[in-house]
Design a protein around this motif. Structure first.
Motif, PDB file in Angstrom:
ATOM      1  N   ALA A  61     -18.191  -2.451 -29.521  1.00 40.95           N
ATOM      2  CA  ALA A  61     -18.313  -3.109 -30.820  1.00 40.95           C
ATOM      3  C   ALA A  61     -17.673  -4.483 -30.821  1.00 40.95           C
ATOM      4  CB  ALA A  61     -17.674  -2.250 -31.921  1.00 40.95           C
ATOM      5  N   THR A  62     -16.752  -4.718 -29.888  1.00 43.10           N
ATOM      6  CA  THR A  62     -16.105  -6.023 -29.836  1.00 43.10           C
ATOM      7  C   THR A  62     -17.072  -7.110 -29.409  1.00 43.10           C
ATOM      8  OG1 THR A  62     -15.417  -5.717 -27.535  1.00 43.10           O
ATOM      9  CG2 THR A  62     -13.890  -4.968 -29.245  1.00 43.10           C
ATOM     10  N   LEU A  63     -18.222  -6.729 -28.861  1.00 43.99           N
ATOM     11  CA  LEU A  63     -19.221  -7.723 -28.479  1.00 43.99           C
ATOM     12  C   LEU A  63     -19.993  -8.241 -29.688  1.00 43.99           C
ATOM     13  CD1 LEU A  63     -20.629  -5.951 -25.303  1.00 43.99           C
ATOM     14  CD2 LEU A  63     -18.903  -7.779 -25.408  1.00 43.99           C
ATOM     15  N   ALA A  64     -19.903  -7.508 -30.805  1.00 43.73           N
ATOM     16  CA  ALA A  64     -20.601  -7.920 -32.023  1.00 43.73           C
ATOM     17  C   ALA A  64     -19.843  -9.082 -32.681  1.00 43.73           C
ATOM     18  CB  ALA A  64     -20.684  -6.739 -32.995  1.00 43.73           C
ATOM     19  N   PRO A  65     -20.453  -9.772 -33.631  1.00 37.42           N
ATOM     20  CA  PRO A  65     -19.769 -10.862 -34.326  1.00 37.42           C
ATOM     21  C   PRO A  65     -18.475 -10.377 -34.960  1.00 37.42           C
ATOM     22  CG  PRO A  65     -22.104 -10.883 -34.837  1.00 37.42           C
ATOM     23  CD  PRO A  65     -21.853  -9.628 -34.069  1.00 37.42           C
ATOM     24  N   ALA A  66     -17.456 -11.171 -34.848  1.00 34.14           N
ATOM     25  CA  ALA A  66     -16.122 -10.741 -35.268  1.00 34.14           C
ATOM     26  C   ALA A  66     -15.913 -10.972 -36.760  1.00 34.14           C
ATOM     27  CB  ALA A  66     -15.067 -11.496 -34.468  1.00 34.14           C
ATOM     28  N   ASP A  67     -16.772 -10.417 -37.589  1.00 32.15           N
ATOM     29  CA  ASP A  67     -16.568 -10.535 -39.028  1.00 32.15           C
ATOM     30  C   ASP A  67     -15.717  -9.357 -39.495  1.00 32.15           C
ATOM     31  OD1 ASP A  67     -18.245  -8.362 -39.033  1.00 32.15           O
ATOM     32  OD2 ASP A  67     -20.000  -9.483 -39.717  1.00 32.15           O
ATOM     33  N   GLU A  68     -15.428  -9.358 -40.767  1.00 26.70           N
ATOM     34  CA  GLU A  68     -14.513  -8.346 -41.306  1.00 26.70           C
ATOM     35  C   GLU A  68     -15.070  -6.942 -41.185  1.00 26.70           C
ATOM     36  OE1 GLU A  68     -12.212  -7.386 -45.557  1.00 26.70           O
ATOM     37  OE2 GLU A  68     -13.467  -9.164 -45.300  1.00 26.70           O
ATOM     38  N   ARG A  69     -16.353  -6.759 -41.476  1.00 30.69           N
ATOM     39  CA  ARG A  69     -16.937  -5.425 -41.408  1.00 30.69           C
ATOM     40  C   ARG A  69     -16.951  -4.905 -39.974  1.00 30.69           C
ATOM     41  NH1 ARG A  69     -20.136  -2.851 -45.044  1.00 30.69           N
ATOM     42  NH2 ARG A  69     -18.740  -3.917 -46.472  1.00 30.69           N
ATOM     43  N   THR A  70     -17.225  -5.778 -39.002  1.00 28.13           N
ATOM     44  CA  THR A  70     -17.215  -5.353 -37.590  1.00 28.13           C
ATOM     45  C   THR A  70     -15.828  -4.898 -37.181  1.00 28.13           C
ATOM     46  OG1 THR A  70     -19.007  -6.874 -37.062  1.00 28.13           O
ATOM     47  CG2 THR A  70     -17.688  -6.074 -35.218  1.00 28.13           C
ATOM     48  N   THR A  71     -14.805  -5.626 -37.635  1.00 32.10           N
ATOM     49  CA  THR A  71     -13.427  -5.248 -37.315  1.00 32.10           C
ATOM     50  C   THR A  71     -13.098  -3.874 -37.877  1.00 32.10           C
ATOM     51  OG1 THR A  71     -12.772  -7.574 -37.318  1.00 32.10           O
ATOM     52  CG2 THR A  71     -11.013  -5.951 -37.531  1.00 32.10           C
ATOM     53  N   LEU A  72     -13.554  -3.633 -39.107  1.00 25.19           N
ATOM     54  CA  LEU A  72     -13.328  -2.312 -39.694  1.00 25.19           C
ATOM     55  C   LEU A  72     -14.037  -1.227 -38.899  1.00 25.19           C
ATOM     56  CD1 LEU A  72     -13.660  -3.042 -43.528  1.00 25.19           C
ATOM     57  CD2 LEU A  72     -11.619  -2.250 -42.338  1.00 25.19           C
ATOM     58  N   LEU A  73     -15.273  -1.488 -38.490  1.00 25.14           N
ATOM     59  CA  LEU A  73     -16.015  -0.507 -37.699  1.00 25.14           C
ATOM     60  C   LEU A  73     -15.287  -0.184 -36.402  1.00 25.14           C
ATOM     61  CD1 LEU A  73     -19.720  -1.645 -38.169  1.00 25.14           C
ATOM     62  CD2 LEU A  73     -18.806   0.622 -38.670  1.00 25.14           C
ATOM     63  N   GLN A  74     -14.736  -1.188 -35.773  1.00 29.53           N
ATOM     64  CA  GLN A  74     -13.992  -0.960 -34.526  1.00 29.53           C
ATOM     65  C   GLN A  74     -12.808  -0.038 -34.775  1.00 29.53           C
ATOM     66  OE1 GLN A  74     -12.902  -4.866 -33.195  1.00 29.53           O
ATOM     67  NE2 GLN A  74     -15.025  -5.567 -33.029  1.00 29.53           N
ATOM     68  N   ARG A  75     -12.078  -0.314 -35.816  1.00 24.77           N
ATOM     69  CA  ARG A  75     -10.904   0.514 -36.115  1.00 24.77           C
ATOM     70  C   ARG A  75     -11.307   1.943 -36.463  1.00 24.77           C
ATOM     71  NH1 ARG A  75      -7.808  -3.791 -40.118  1.00 24.77           N
ATOM     72  NH2 ARG A  75      -7.234  -5.310 -38.510  1.00 24.77           N
ATOM     73  N   TRP A  76     -12.353   2.059 -37.292  1.00 26.65           N
ATOM     74  CA  TRP A  76     -12.790   3.405 -37.687  1.00 26.65           C
ATOM     75  C   TRP A  76     -13.313   4.185 -36.485  1.00 26.65           C
ATOM     76  CZ3 TRP A  76     -15.851   1.038 -42.315  1.00 26.65           C
ATOM     77  CH2 TRP A  76     -14.966   0.787 -43.378  1.00 26.65           C
ATOM     78  N   ALA A  77     -14.074   3.528 -35.621  1.00 28.10           N
ATOM     79  CA  ALA A  77     -14.617   4.225 -34.441  1.00 28.10           C
ATOM     80  C   ALA A  77     -13.504   4.693 -33.536  1.00 28.10           C
ATOM     81  CB  ALA A  77     -15.577   3.297 -33.687  1.00 28.10           C
ATOM     82  N   ALA A  78     -12.500   3.847 -33.340  1.00 27.24           N
ATOM     83  CA  ALA A  78     -11.379   4.232 -32.477  1.00 27.24           C
ATOM     84  C   ALA A  78     -10.560   5.353 -33.093  1.00 27.24           C
ATOM     85  CB  ALA A  78     -10.494   3.012 -32.224  1.00 27.24           C
ATOM     86  N   ARG A  79     -10.493   5.372 -34.407  1.00 25.94           N
ATOM     87  CA  ARG A  79      -9.631   6.354 -35.078  1.00 25.94           C
ATOM     88  C   ARG A  79     -10.346   7.659 -35.383  1.00 25.94           C
ATOM     89  NH1 ARG A  79      -7.101   3.907 -40.278  1.00 25.94           N
ATOM     90  NH2 ARG A  79      -6.399   2.437 -38.669  1.00 25.94           N
ATOM     91  N   HIS A  80     -11.642   7.580 -35.768  1.00 27.52           N
ATOM     92  CA  HIS A  80     -12.334   8.760 -36.269  1.00 27.52           C
ATOM     93  C   HIS A  80     -13.587   9.142 -35.491  1.00 27.52           C
ATOM     94  CE1 HIS A  80      -9.730   8.432 -39.783  1.00 27.52           C
ATOM     95  NE2 HIS A  80     -10.165   7.193 -39.986  1.00 27.52           N
ATOM     96  N   GLY A  81     -14.063   8.253 -34.616  1.00 28.69           N
ATOM     97  CA  GLY A  81     -15.317   8.505 -33.929  1.00 28.69           C
ATOM     98  C   GLY A  81     -16.450   7.683 -34.522  1.00 28.69           C
TER      99      GLY A  81
END
Length: 369
Positions: free
Chosen positions: A10-30
């Motif tokens: 997901a870090t390859l995607a544009p580094a906007d706020e929603r992408t950052t949230l997705l990264q955190r959620w994926a790492a934390r919850h799947g």
């Protein structure tokens, strides 16, 4: 792909706020949970948009167009909200911001500034509270300088409607359908402290005749406080009774134009031409709109007050300020006034209307000579 791998991808995607949230959620919850949380965010955005009043959305759009004109005139980028850009925006608005080259009134400039900050943040531009405060401070300071130089801008506060004005209007309204409508519009609006947008949003079913008066269901309010059910009792004097005026207007409307105007979805206040014919406009969705819009309400109130010879012509806001000032003068409780008019309790604007009136009754200079 593992959860960690998905987060790294997901870090390859544009580094906007929603992408950052997705990264955190994926790492934390799947990944699956992250997508469900993202869908919940989309729903929250949609709910927020649906709850934003149309007039607020219009203000944001108008203010953003002012910002675009400022950026074009100064060569500054639209998607930057620095302290310097915001202060320059304020100075430009006061100096030459209107399309005709004249400066805005301070109140209008303040509205545009607040809306543009919202617009910048919606576009994911960082605007710090300190930078916004600096622009607001500049606006206040420049406004004082304009006042000291003798320059007055804007229309000032709307004159408040009062009982004497209501009697003058009642005497000037004839028994035509237009006269009946005008009287009902003014008398009911005064008694629930209407904004121009509120009678424009009323349907026939929103005004209910009750044994003790009327119940006006205001569903197009600007804030959570202004969505209300205002109870309007019969007046002691039939000449300025809002209940009798409403009943007479609706009866004559049905008598002259048919039973279709008894339908719940019929407009409360119709657009009537000089010959007594009902007219309609086309709204943004292509539908026929028979009711007066907010601008039509404002024009009608001014026209009615001019016809009645009210010394200072009323505006669409005169009915709103009139209930607060007259209610205060009659000794009504501030909480009761707030609830009737749809203000937050201890609202600064409502208290301002009251203080303007109190300044004559409770005046340190009164009776000194």
């Amino acid at each position: 792909m593992t959860d960690i791998e998905a987060a790294r991808a997901a870090t390859l995607a544009p580094a906007d706020e929603r992408t950052t949230l997705l990264q955190r959620w994926a790492a934390r919850h799947g990944v699956d949970v992250a997508h469900r949380l993202a869908e919940a965010e989309d729903l929250a955005d949609a709910v927020d948009q649906a709850l934003t009043p149309e007039n607020t959305v219009d203000t944001y759009k108008k203010s953003w167009r002012v910002w675009e004109r400022f950026c074009a005139a100064t060569g500054l980028p639209e998607l930057e909200g620095s302290r310097g850009a915001l202060v320059a925006f304020v100075a430009w608005m006061l100096r030459e911001g209107q399309r005709n080259g004249k400066g805005y009134a301070s109140s209008s400039a303040g509205t545009h500034l607040a809306a543009v900050v919202v617009g910048l943040r919606d576009r994911e531009v960082t605007v710090s509270g300190d930078d916004q405060a600096a622009a607001r401070k500049a606006l206040d300071g420049l406004t004082v300088k304009l006042l000291k130089s003798g320059e007055r801008r804007g229309r000032g506060q709307a004159v408040a409607a009062d009982t004497d004005g209501l009697y003058a209007i009642a005497n000037a309204c004839d028994d035509t359908l237009t006269g009946r409508r005008d009287l009902a519009l003014v008398l009911t609006g005064f008694n629930y402290a209407s904004r121009a947008s509120e009678p424009a949003g009323l349907f026939n079913s929103d005004v209910t005749v009750h044994p003790r008066g009327l119940i006006v269901s205001v569903l197009t309010g600007k804030t959570k406080h202004s969505v209300r059910e205002a109870k309007i009792p019969y007046a002691a004097d039939p000449a300025i009774c809002p209940v009798r005026a409403w009943i007479a207007y609706r009866k004559q409307l049905v008598d002259e134009h048919g039973q279709r105007h008894t339908r719940p979805d019929d407009a409360a206040f119709h657009w009537i031409d000089p010959h007594g014919n009902l007219r309609y406009s086309i709204d943004d969705d292509g539908n026929e709109r028979y009711g007066l819009g907010p601008d039509g309400i404002t024009r009608a109130i001014k026209r009615i007050s001019v016809r009645a010879g009210v010394p200072i012509h009323w505006t669409g806001h005169s009915l709103r300020s009139g209930l607060a000032s007259t209610g205060r003068r009659k000794g009504k409780d501030a909480v009761a006034i707030a609830d009737q008019g749809g203000w937050a309790r201890h609202s600064r604007s409502m208290l301002g209307y009251m203080r303007r009136d109190d300044g004559w009754e409770d005046n340190a200079a009164a009776g000194l000579s």
